[in-house]
Scaffold this motif. Structure first.
Motif, short mmCIF file in Angstrom:
data_model
loop_
_atom_site.label_atom_id
_atom_site.label_comp_id
_atom_site.label_asym_id
_atom_site.label_seq_id
_atom_site.Cartn_x
_atom_site.Cartn_y
_atom_site.Cartn_z
N GLY A 255 60.01 45.74 53.79
CA GLY A 255 59.84 47.13 53.39
C GLY A 255 60.11 47.39 51.92
N GLY A 256 60.41 46.33 51.16
CA GLY A 256 60.67 46.46 49.74
C GLY A 256 59.40 46.48 48.93
N SER A 257 59.55 46.46 47.59
CA SER A 257 58.40 46.64 46.72
C SER A 257 58.39 45.62 45.59
N ALA A 258 57.18 45.21 45.19
CA ALA A 258 56.98 44.32 44.06
C ALA A 258 55.88 44.90 43.19
N VAL A 259 55.95 44.59 41.89
CA VAL A 259 54.96 45.12 40.94
C VAL A 259 54.40 43.98 40.12
N LEU A 260 53.07 43.88 40.10
CA LEU A 260 52.35 42.85 39.36
C LEU A 260 51.61 43.52 38.21
N THR A 261 51.77 42.99 37.00
CA THR A 261 51.09 43.58 35.83
C THR A 261 50.34 42.48 35.08
N GLU A 262 50.15 42.64 33.76
CA GLU A 262 49.42 41.67 32.93
C GLU A 262 47.93 41.64 33.30
N VAL A 263 47.25 42.76 33.13
CA VAL A 263 45.87 42.88 33.56
C VAL A 263 44.93 41.85 32.92
N PRO A 264 45.04 41.56 31.61
CA PRO A 264 44.13 40.54 31.05
C PRO A 264 44.32 39.17 31.69
N GLU A 265 45.46 38.96 32.32
CA GLU A 265 45.70 37.69 32.99
C GLU A 265 45.37 37.77 34.48
N MET A 266 44.53 38.77 34.79
CA MET A 266 43.88 38.83 36.10
C MET A 266 42.40 38.52 35.96
N PHE A 267 41.87 38.55 34.70
CA PHE A 267 40.45 38.28 34.47
C PHE A 267 40.11 36.88 35.00
N GLY A 268 39.12 36.82 35.85
CA GLY A 268 38.73 35.55 36.43
C GLY A 268 39.37 35.30 37.78
N ALA A 269 40.38 36.11 38.12
CA ALA A 269 41.05 35.97 39.42
C ALA A 269 41.12 37.32 40.14
N GLU A 270 40.41 38.31 39.59
CA GLU A 270 40.53 39.66 40.12
C GLU A 270 40.09 39.78 41.58
N GLU A 271 39.06 38.99 41.96
CA GLU A 271 38.57 39.12 43.33
C GLU A 271 39.59 38.63 44.36
N VAL A 272 40.47 37.74 43.94
CA VAL A 272 41.55 37.30 44.83
C VAL A 272 42.43 38.50 45.19
N LEU A 273 42.61 39.40 44.22
CA LEU A 273 43.42 40.59 44.45
C LEU A 273 42.62 41.71 45.13
N PHE A 274 41.38 41.91 44.68
CA PHE A 274 40.58 43.02 45.18
C PHE A 274 40.45 43.01 46.70
N ASN A 275 40.26 41.84 47.26
CA ASN A 275 40.05 41.75 48.71
C ASN A 275 41.33 41.96 49.50
N ARG A 276 42.46 42.12 48.79
CA ARG A 276 43.72 42.43 49.47
C ARG A 276 44.12 43.89 49.30
N CYS A 277 43.23 44.70 48.72
CA CYS A 277 43.51 46.13 48.59
C CYS A 277 43.52 46.78 49.97
N ALA A 278 44.50 47.64 50.20
CA ALA A 278 44.69 48.21 51.54
C ALA A 278 43.52 49.05 52.01
N ASN A 279 42.77 49.67 51.07
CA ASN A 279 41.62 50.47 51.45
C ASN A 279 40.65 50.53 50.28
N GLU A 280 39.50 51.15 50.49
CA GLU A 280 38.45 51.15 49.47
C GLU A 280 38.85 51.97 48.25
N ASP A 281 39.61 53.04 48.45
CA ASP A 281 40.05 53.85 47.31
C ASP A 281 40.91 53.02 46.35
N ILE A 282 41.83 52.24 46.90
CA ILE A 282 42.68 51.38 46.06
C ILE A 282 41.83 50.32 45.38
N PHE A 283 40.85 49.76 46.11
CA PHE A 283 39.92 48.79 45.52
C PHE A 283 39.18 49.38 44.33
N LEU A 284 38.66 50.59 44.46
CA LEU A 284 37.89 51.22 43.39
C LEU A 284 38.76 51.47 42.16
#
Length: 452
Positions: A255-284
């Motif tokens: 029930g705790g929380s974590a925060v991931l940042t460093e957006v330029p260091e998501m380039f090239g790996a973004e789809e790994v994260l996108f498909n784990r978005c809880a819903n389409e609004d968060i994905f967009l």
């Protein structure tokens, strides 16, 4: 030579001693190089089995803005019985794992006064060069970050130190702060004859208030941990970052929380994260965050692949895709529950993605202002840097831990998830990190606008 195969799809393996890649089969010119099961770039010449794969024969395949589709690919994590820690309960329901007194300048003009007060009282001063001569969104971002620091639950009391004539004067800053509490004091140094004496008097009042606070047992679900890597090497995505991913999964399952940042260091790996978005609004929102950051690079005439750093390359990382795929493993397999703008404070439990750069000082400040109680900072090269909150330095390799024991808190190459989680609990309950012991605490705010 001993080599590690990370994923059965990979056509390169990694030397665990230096983090560099070697072909495990022949790879033709123009073919994709696969690591972590994903492409990390394209070969620029034929590569033979066993040959070193690096900048001399591999280049990025990143170009510009992309279109993505939402293809959910995650399973709700199995809930784990929540643990507890001893922390300071705040009136608004948050917890603090420290009870320090902080000095936050509204403007860089009072930095030296803040530093003098800090030296004479023991309060921590977080200086910066901004707060005036900024316009519109740039000015607002400075105010938002400073507001996040002022209202941070790790502070047992805060002195907001202003000059009086700045754009971010105390009256204007209070509009951004909104509702405050009785542990936040304000002082305009132009308004008093002896600003040092008045500031010291306020600090003593805050110390008296904070001294009455006691740690109590609270659920660990109230803990928020920020994830950051700096000075990455070829082992970052094999040892330290995946270990942080296990902590992310464990904490969010409680029930705790974590925060991931460093957006330029998501380039090239973004789809790994996108498909784990809880819903389409968060994905967009995540898609817009990634593409807006790419547009930011393009608007300044810079390639979006202008990364990794020289130190990263020396440590075995060749392309941004490779760095990113290792970087995002800090998010584990947790479902992404929110996307935060730069300067936002965390709102949802679970894993949040926070917009902002990978620059170490800016990122740790961004995570702190977002409400993280501590930061897990992985490094293969080593760095003394520390945030205003406890910054746990996690080495990707044992050699670094042995070389810099006064910087490094944990060795990911020999340690495990249980050991790291126990260390996190101990630090949450008061054990000092090396950055705290050394007195290394700094902030930096992202600047993106006109200076008057």
């Amino acid at each position: 030579m001993e080599l590690i195969l990370i994923n059965e799809k990979d056509n390169v393996s990694v030397n665990p001693k230096n983090g560099h890649k070697y072909a495990n089969r022949d790879i033709a010119i123009g073919e994709k190089v696969i690591k972590y099961g994903f492409p990390i770039g394209i070969t620029t010449k034929d590569i033979k089995t066993g040959e070193h794969v690096h900048s001399h024969n591999l280049k990025t395949a990143l170009s510009s803005v992309n279109e993505y589709s939402y293809t959910p690919d995650f399973a709700e994590s199995k809930k784990i019985l929540p643990d507890t820690i001893l922390a300071y309960e705040r009136k608004n329901g948050n917890i603090g794992i420290r009870n320090d007194i902080w000095i936050i300048p509204t403007v860089g003009c009072v930095n030296k006064i803040a530093e003098r007060i800090s030296k004479e009282t023991g309060a921590f001063a977080y200086t910066h060069p901004y707060g005036c001569s900024q316009l519109s969104g740039d000015h607002k971002r400075t105010q938002q970050v400073l507001a996040g620091l002022v209202k941070h639950p790790n502070a047992g009391g805060v002195l907001v130190l202003g000059l009086g004539c700045e754009n971010n004067n105390i009256g204007e800053f209070k509009k951004v702060l909104g509702e405050t509490h009785d542990r936040i004091y304000f002082l305009n140094v132009q308004d008093c004859e002896d600003e040092i004496a008045e500031a010291k008097e306020i600090i003593e009042k805050l110390k008296t208030i904070a001294a009455k606070d006691k740690r109590t047992e609270v659920p660990i679900s109230k803990l928020v941990i920020g994830m950051k890597c700096g000075g990455s090497d070829g082992l970052s995505g094999i040892t330290a970052n995946p270990l942080c991913g296990k902590i992310t999964d464990r904490l969010t399952s409680m029930g705790g929380s974590a925060v991931l940042t460093e957006v330029p260091e998501m380039f090239g790996a973004e789809e790994v994260l996108f498909n784990r978005c809880a819903n389409e609004d968060i994905f967009l929102r995540a898609e817009q965050m990634i593409n807006d950051y790419k547009k930011y690079f393009i608007a300044h005439g810079e390639p979006i692949s202008e990364n990794p750093s020289p130190g990263n390359k020396e440590g075995g990382i060749t392309t941004l895709e490779e760095k990113s795929l290792g970087c995002v493993t800090k998010g584990g397999s947790a479902v992404i529950t929110d996307v935060l703008s730069y300067g936002d404070t965390i709102k949802e439990q679970g894993l949040s993605i926070l917009n902002g750069p990978g620059n170490d000082m800016v990122a740790i400040t961004n995570l702190t202002a977002a409400g993280c109680h501590m930061i897990l900072f992985t490094t293969g090269r080593g760095t003394p840097l520390g945030a205003p909150v406890p910054t746990i330095k996690i080495a990707t390799n044992t050699a670094l831990k042995e070389k810099k024991p006064h910087w490094i808190d944990f060795d990911a190459q020999s340690g495990n998830e249980t050991e790291l989680f126990e260390l996190i609990k101990e630090i949450a309950e008061g054990r000092k990190t090396n950055n705290e012991t050394n007195g290394y605490r700094e902030i930096a705010i992202m600047k993106d606008g006109v200076t008057l």
